[in-house]
Design a protein around this motif. Structure first.
Motif, short mmCIF file in Angstrom:
data_model
loop_
_atom_site.label_atom_id
_atom_site.label_comp_id
_atom_site.label_asym_id
_atom_site.label_seq_id
_atom_site.Cartn_x
_atom_site.Cartn_y
_atom_site.Cartn_z
N VAL A 153 42.72 41.33 59.76
CA VAL A 153 43.56 40.06 58.99
C VAL A 153 42.19 39.72 57.86
N PRO A 154 42.49 39.14 56.73
CA PRO A 154 41.45 38.45 56.75
C PRO A 154 41.20 37.31 56.39
N PRO A 155 40.13 36.58 56.08
CA PRO A 155 40.10 35.23 56.03
C PRO A 155 40.60 34.29 54.94
N THR A 156 40.93 34.47 54.04
CA THR A 156 40.68 33.81 52.67
C THR A 156 42.10 34.90 51.93
N LYS A 157 42.89 33.69 51.63
CA LYS A 157 43.60 33.50 50.74
C LYS A 157 43.70 34.59 50.11
N SER A 158 42.52 34.76 48.93
CA SER A 158 42.83 35.53 47.92
C SER A 158 42.41 37.29 48.19
N VAL A 159 41.76 37.24 49.54
CA VAL A 159 41.57 38.76 50.18
C VAL A 159 42.79 38.81 51.08
N ALA A 160 43.39 38.52 51.46
CA ALA A 160 44.92 38.90 51.93
C ALA A 160 45.94 39.10 50.55
N LYS A 161 45.54 38.32 49.98
CA LYS A 161 46.57 38.90 48.55
C LYS A 161 45.49 40.64 48.56
N MET A 162 44.67 40.41 47.85
CA MET A 162 44.03 41.99 47.83
C MET A 162 44.90 42.79 48.54
N LEU A 163 45.13 42.12 49.88
CA LEU A 163 44.41 43.89 51.30
C LEU A 163 46.32 43.98 50.91
N GLU A 164 47.81 43.14 50.18
CA GLU A 164 49.55 42.77 50.67
C GLU A 164 49.90 44.92 49.60
N ASN A 165 48.86 44.76 49.01
CA ASN A 165 49.13 45.78 48.15
C ASN A 165 48.48 47.46 48.13
N TRP A 166 47.81 46.97 49.17
CA TRP A 166 45.62 47.68 49.48
C TRP A 166 46.72 49.42 48.55
N ASP A 167 45.92 50.43 48.35
CA ASP A 167 46.42 51.67 48.27
C ASP A 167 45.95 52.85 49.45
N SER A 168 46.60 52.40 49.87
CA SER A 168 46.34 53.56 51.22
C SER A 168 47.40 54.77 51.56
N ASP A 169 47.64 55.82 52.38
CA ASP A 169 48.86 55.62 52.44
C ASP A 169 49.47 54.60 53.87
N TYR A 170 48.75 55.24 54.75
CA TYR A 170 48.44 53.91 56.26
C TYR A 170 49.49 53.24 55.53
N ALA A 171 48.99 52.17 54.70
CA ALA A 171 48.94 51.02 54.26
C ALA A 171 50.33 51.30 53.67
N ARG A 172 51.20 51.89 52.66
CA ARG A 172 51.75 52.00 52.14
C ARG A 172 53.22 52.42 52.70
N GLN A 173 53.17 53.48 53.54
CA GLN A 173 53.91 53.61 55.03
C GLN A 173 54.18 52.38 55.76
N HIS A 174 53.02 51.24 56.80
CA HIS A 174 53.35 50.70 57.03
C HIS A 174 52.81 49.26 56.31
N SER A 175 53.84 49.40 55.77
CA SER A 175 53.69 47.98 55.26
C SER A 175 54.32 46.83 56.32
N ASP A 176 54.89 46.85 56.89
CA ASP A 176 56.97 46.01 57.61
C ASP A 176 54.93 45.88 58.95
N TRP A 177 54.27 46.93 59.60
CA TRP A 177 53.64 46.79 60.04
C TRP A 177 52.18 45.18 59.95
N LEU A 178 51.80 45.81 58.64
CA LEU A 178 50.63 44.73 58.33
C LEU A 178 51.33 43.76 57.89
N ALA A 179 52.72 43.76 57.02
CA ALA A 179 53.14 42.22 57.54
C ALA A 179 53.65 41.04 58.26
#
Lengths: 484, 316, 296
Positions: free
Chosen positions: A370-396
């Protein structure tokens, strides 16, 4: 031939002599065995190298314990990009396991060698910063965005100077098998009693399935158990450093924790966090406490579990007003004060720890880092990977719970009463207590493996904790407890 | 120490330029010195010097962060000898050495005798039996850890399939079984070394002796007892010496197998040295432990040399 | 076999059958034992290989099958793609080869000198090598770090090679010394009568004689150097300069195994060169050990 031999011999002799004898003496045998030389070697080793001019070809070392091959892969990609812009700068990646990190960096720093840029263990931060081993990083901190960008408590600061910058934290939760719970007609647990009942109901040794995996090895217990302790409205110390682990309630927490292990897979007493993942991934544990990495392993190692698994908050609560706290610690990077090229090192550090570089790096184990800076956290929210799309609830889940992380060695007395109030100050004597194989870990090993009853083991541990603290306080009579 | 070396040095210099006993002797001497000195130099710098430093440090209290040394005489040794952990590690080391070497020799001599028989395919078998010896410690440890793993290991799987156990057994989480399996791994890896040494000796056994004994109607047991065994004995003793030394100081297999745990259950003396030096940050006691090990090794090898000389005498 | 027989011919026939039976039984038992010994030595390795060609999803399956359902070399590809395995292999090869060659050369000279000339200093050195030979490497590692630091050789392959040479030389000398003692002195005396110098006699007459012993020593030194873990893991820290054992150890940590399949592939790849090397030189090995090496 004989002449050639003589020449070769002379060469070897000269080489070794030139290298090892400080004075021009041919009397090797004598030099080597006298004690003075031994002393001399040790003495000269502790001399600080002088910083060189920061031009021309420079090599920096970068020490990391994030040695997962995909992580190293991205890291070298980032290094290549930096090298393209700075053709003179070479980065030498050094990897180590968390177990060898301490000995390696300690030896280097003690030798006065250039340890370069390195990942720093939280429990060493204070000692090393005080010893002057670490380069102040205030300018890098400010350049990346300072307090506006960074999550509070993520970077390491001693008396207004920043010495270590974070790249990620992990957040623990309870992974569980939705299918097994549904079959047994159970809901995901929300408190200790439900958890214990579920663990019991789901344990079926004839099928090879066990309720919950509790890691008990000497490099895992303390992190996992601490979350349990905190949720019982308890901490090891008060914010002023007075021991509270000697209260009977602590023994009660230990007993409740040990009760869970009845439903743990065989061998749990030797589980480190890696085995914790394996037990779940192989389908042998219905529940497992761990951070995001467990989910990331699924697509490769257990694709069939991807839609059967889910994660919830750690359900350790035994009272209505139990605070919610989980385990997490910021992984940080520091620079050796002895480094030959401090400006270059800082520049590179800034490059790695900001922008899409950090996003790509943290995305290698997305959710776990989990990133330490706000801007990087934002970038990871909509990360372009299958895992990130499928498990956005886990990431949240991980992002939301990052605010509830606490660490026994870095946060002293965060739990007062049933309130969680994170304190950014670790017990300075905490090393032997909370490090790997420390007093708490060994206490659990005594219970699991040695067959000691919890009460005796706890009393031993409390006595040792007192000794350690007294010894440290005796050596540091000027120490004042922090004020908040 | 210093005066001895000084005397030694002047002796060397004198012999180097001597004229008395003739050119030939002097040339020989110079050649000999030239041939031997690179080796001496390297051994001195990279083996003896660090050892002496270790010895030296064992009389000091060393601060791990700054490496500041304060003389404290025999304190480290006293500290050590009063620690149960040291004595436990000592006995564990003895168990590890005796356990592995005894089985290595029983199995190794047996296999060597077997592979000395006229059997088809014995050359291939000879080659394959030696494989474990070539497996690096790191591979060996991870192999055995994988095989013994309670969650994914084949060993537990087989035990369960054959109905021998009802649930997986965590062999590496109990101090005693962990040590047992480390010993088993040691036996597995180093038996081939014994096979190799014994086979080599068997190949040069004087055939006349065997023939004569056979003509006299000796049984195979008598043949082994009175001909083969005495012939093997010197090699057995040398091998025993080598194996004991190596096993006693073996670090990598034991450490990589279970990192000294659980509950110090596999902490032998070398692993204890590592633990003291790096985990417990007690450099002085670590050096003292190392020195104690060296003394034990010297005693052991002295004992074997006495035995070896006796065996050689018996043979001739 | 049986003493109380009435008819000598019958008894002879009987005992011949009996003898053949025993003989066959004995042979069958021997073959069975031989197969058992081979299995004992190789089964774990076969398991390593099988595990290395098993895809991750099958390795971590709830019910693992004995043979992989979909064998694949994916783990090997991963190993070389995401780690620096190829580089480590090259480093190990360079280090081990350099160490082996130098150790053989230096220890052959030293051993020859020690076996032919009796000077006090050699005796001192002989005893010193024995001591150095017995020294547990764990004693040396911390002081060595500081010595190398002083020589500006930490984190350098040259430094590690020097350490390997220094710590392997005693073994080499120890093995070769008795080998040279076994070579009759008359050989070089004869050569020296013909006018060659002693050194020429050494490398033209004695060295070829000692070849099997040197090869055996070489195999030994090479294999222990190739396998070495402790020094490499502490004296070298760059991922680009490390050796196979130490490199692989970085992803076999106490806490966490990245992927068993990849590790098993690494295990196969580390062991393979050694096994091949050994198969190639096997005949020298047994001859070398037998021909006098390692005696007293």
């Amino acid at each position: 031939m004989k002449r050639l031999l003589a020449f070769l011999m002379l060469l070897t002799l000269l080489l070794v002599l030139a290298a090892c004898a400080p004075s021009n003496s041919g009397d090797v045998v004598e030099k080597v065995v006298t004690k003075e030389v031994v002393k001399e070697v040790v003495k000269e080793v502790v001399v600080t190298p002088t910083p060189g001019p920061e031009t021309g070809p420079r090599t920096l070392t970068f020490f990391t314990t994030e040695a997962d091959p995909p992580q190293l892969d991205i890291l070298s990609e980032i290094i290549d990009e930096y090298h393209k812009d700075h053709p003179d700068v070479y980065i030498d990646v050094v990897t180590g396991t968390p177990a060898t990190r301490g000995e390696r960096i300690t030896t280097l720093l003690a030798a006065g060698a250039d340890a370069g840029i390195f990942e720093i263990e939280a429990s060493f931060s204070r000692d090393w910063a005080e010893a002057g081993y670490l380069l102040p990083l205030d300018d890098v901190f400010a350049a990346i965005g300072g307090t506006d960008e960074y999550v509070p408590g993520s970077y390491y600061q001693l008396e207004d100077t920043v010495y270590a910058l974070p790249y990620a934290t992990s957040v623990y939760g309870l992974w569980y098998r939705k299918d097994l719970f549904a079959e047994a007609g159970l809901q995901p647990p929300t408190n200790y009693d439900e958890l214990l009942a579920a663990a019991q109901a789901l344990t079926d040794p004839s099928q090879g399935i066990y309720g919950i995996s509790i890691p008990g090895s000497t490099n895992a217990s303390v992190n996992f158990f601490s979350t349990f302790l905190w949720q019982q409205c308890l901490d090891y110390y008060t914010p002023q450093g007075d021991l509270t682990f000697d209260q009977p309630a602590a023994l009660d927490a230990i007993k409740k924790w040990v009760a869970l292990t009845r439903y743990a897979p065989p061998g749990f007493e030797n589980y480190s966090w890696g085995d914790q993942i394996t037990a779940f991934i192989t389908g042998k544990a219905a529940m497992s406490v761990y951070a995001g990495r467990l989910g990331v392993r699924m697509p490769d190692q257990a694709p069939q579990l991807e839609d059967k698994a889910d994660i919830v908050r750690l359900p350790w609560a035994t009272k209505a007003d139990s605070p919610y706290v989980t385990y997490g610690s910021w992984s940080r990077i520091a620079i050796s004060a002895n480094t030959k090229y401090p400006e270059t090192a800082k520049d590179f550090l800034q490059f790695v720890l900001s922008g899409d570089r950090l996003a790509r790096y943290d995305a290698t184990v997305i959710g776990h880092m989990v990133p330490p800076t706000k801007s990087v956290a934002k970038m990871l929210e909509n990360w372009d990977s299958d895992y990130a799309r499928q498990h956005s609830d886990w990431l949240a889940f991980f992002n939301e719970n990052a605010a509830y992380t606490n660490h026994p060695a870095n946060n002293m007395g965060s739990i007062e009463g049933c309130e969680f109030n994170k304190k950014d100050y670790g017990p300075p004597w905490g090393g032997p207590i909370f490090s790997k194989g420390g007093i708490i870990d060994l206490m659990f090993q005594q219970i699991y493996v040695g067959g000691t009853d919890p009460e005796t083991a706890w009393q031993d541990a409390v006595a040792q904790m007192k000794d350690v603290q007294d010894e440290w306080l005796a050596a540091h009579p000027d120490w004042q407890p922090p004020t908040y | 120490m210093t005066t001895t070396t000084r005397r030694l040095w002047s002796f060397i210099k004198a012999r180097w330029s001597q004229n008395g006993s003739g050119r030939m002797a002097r040339n020989d001497y110079r050649l000999a010195i030239m041939m031997i000195s690179p080796a001496i130099l390297l051994v001195l710098v990279f083996a003896m010097l660090p050892m002496l430093q270790g010895l030296y440090a064992s009389f000091f209290q060393v601060e791990s962060a700054t490496l500041k040394m304060t003389f404290n005489g025999l304190d480290n040794y006293v500290w050590l000898l009063t620690k149960p952990l040291f004595w436990q590690s000592f006995w564990r080391s003895i168990l590890w050495v005796v356990g592995t070497t005894v089985f290595q020799f029983v199995l190794g001599i047996g296999i060597a005798l077997l592979l000395h028989q006229e059997l088809k395919g014995r050359n291939i078998a000879r080659g394959m039996v030696l494989f474990p010896y070539l497996i690096p410690a790191i591979v060996l440890s991870l192999t055995w850890r994988f095989i013994l793993d309670p969650t994914m290991g084949i060993f537990n799987r087989m035990l369960m399939d054959f109905g021998l156990v009802s649930r997986p057994v965590a062999f590496l989480s109990k101090p005693h079984t962990a040590l047992l399996f480390v010993i088993a791994a040691g036996i597995w890896k180093y038996t081939p070394f014994v096979v190799m040494m014994i086979l080599a000796r068997l190949q040069v056994i004087p055939l006349e002796l065997e023939e004569a004994a056979k003509l006299d109607g000796a049984s195979s047991w008598q043949l082994f007892r009175y001909i083969t065994w005495p012939w093997l004995l010197p090699v057995v003793i040398v091998t025993l010496l080598l194996r004991t030394i190596w096993t006693f100081r073996q670090f990598d297999i034991v450490y990589l197998f279970s990192f000294g745990g659980p509950l110090f259950g596999t902490t032998t003396l070398p692993v204890l040295v590592r633990y003291l030096a790096f985990d417990a940050q007690q450099i002085g006691p670590a050096a003292a432990t190392a020195t104690a090990m060296l003394v034990m090794l010297l005693l052991m090898s002295w004992g074997y040399f006495v035995l070896y000389n006796r065996a050689e005498e018996n043979l001739s | 076999m049986s003493k109380n027989t009435t008819s000598p011919t019958l008894s002879a026939q009987k005992s011949a059958v009996y003898y053949r039976l025993i003989r066959n039984l004995r042979r069958v038992t021997l073959y069975v034992l031989m197969i058992l010994a081979v299995l004992w030595a190789t089964l774990p390795l076969i398991w390593v290989f099988i595990s290395s060609i098993r895809p991750d999803a099958e390795t971590y399956a709830f019910h693992q099958t004995f043979f992989p359902q979909h064998p694949t070399f994916e783990n090997y590809a991963t190993l070389f793609r995401v780690t620096r395995f190829g580089l480590w292999m090259r480093n190990s090869a360079i280090l081990s080869t350099a160490t082996t060659l130098i150790v053989i050369a230096l220890s052959a000279m030293a051993a020859y000198a020690m076996s032919r000339f009796r000077y006090r200093i050699f005796e001192v050195f002989g005893r010193m090598t024995l001591l150095a030979y017995m020294m547990p490497p764990i004693i040396l590692v911390v002081p060595l770090f500081f010595i190398l630091f002083k020589l500006h050789l930490t984190n350098s392959m040259i430094g590690l090679t020097l350490v390997y040479i220094g710590t392997r030389l005693p073994v080499g000398i120890w093995m070769l010394r008795s080998y040279f003692q076994g070579i009759p002195k008359e050989l070089e005396d004869a050569a020296m009568v013909d006018g060659t110098t002693r050194f020429q006699a050494f490398y033209k007459v004695i060295l070829p004689q000692a070849m099997p012993g040197m090869i055996a020593t070489g195999i030994f030194v090479f294999s222990v150097t190739w396998q070495e873990f402790l020094f490499a893991s502490i004296l070298i820290f760059s991922a680009t300069r490390t050796t196979l054992s130490a490199g692989v150890a970085t992803f076999l940590s106490e806490d966490w195994i990245y992927s068993w399949g990849v590790l098993m592939a690494a295990g196969v790849m580390i062991s393979l060169p050694l096994v091949l090397f050994y198969i190639f030189l096997q005949r020298y090995l047994i001859a070398g050990w037998g021909g006098g090496g390692l005696k007293g």
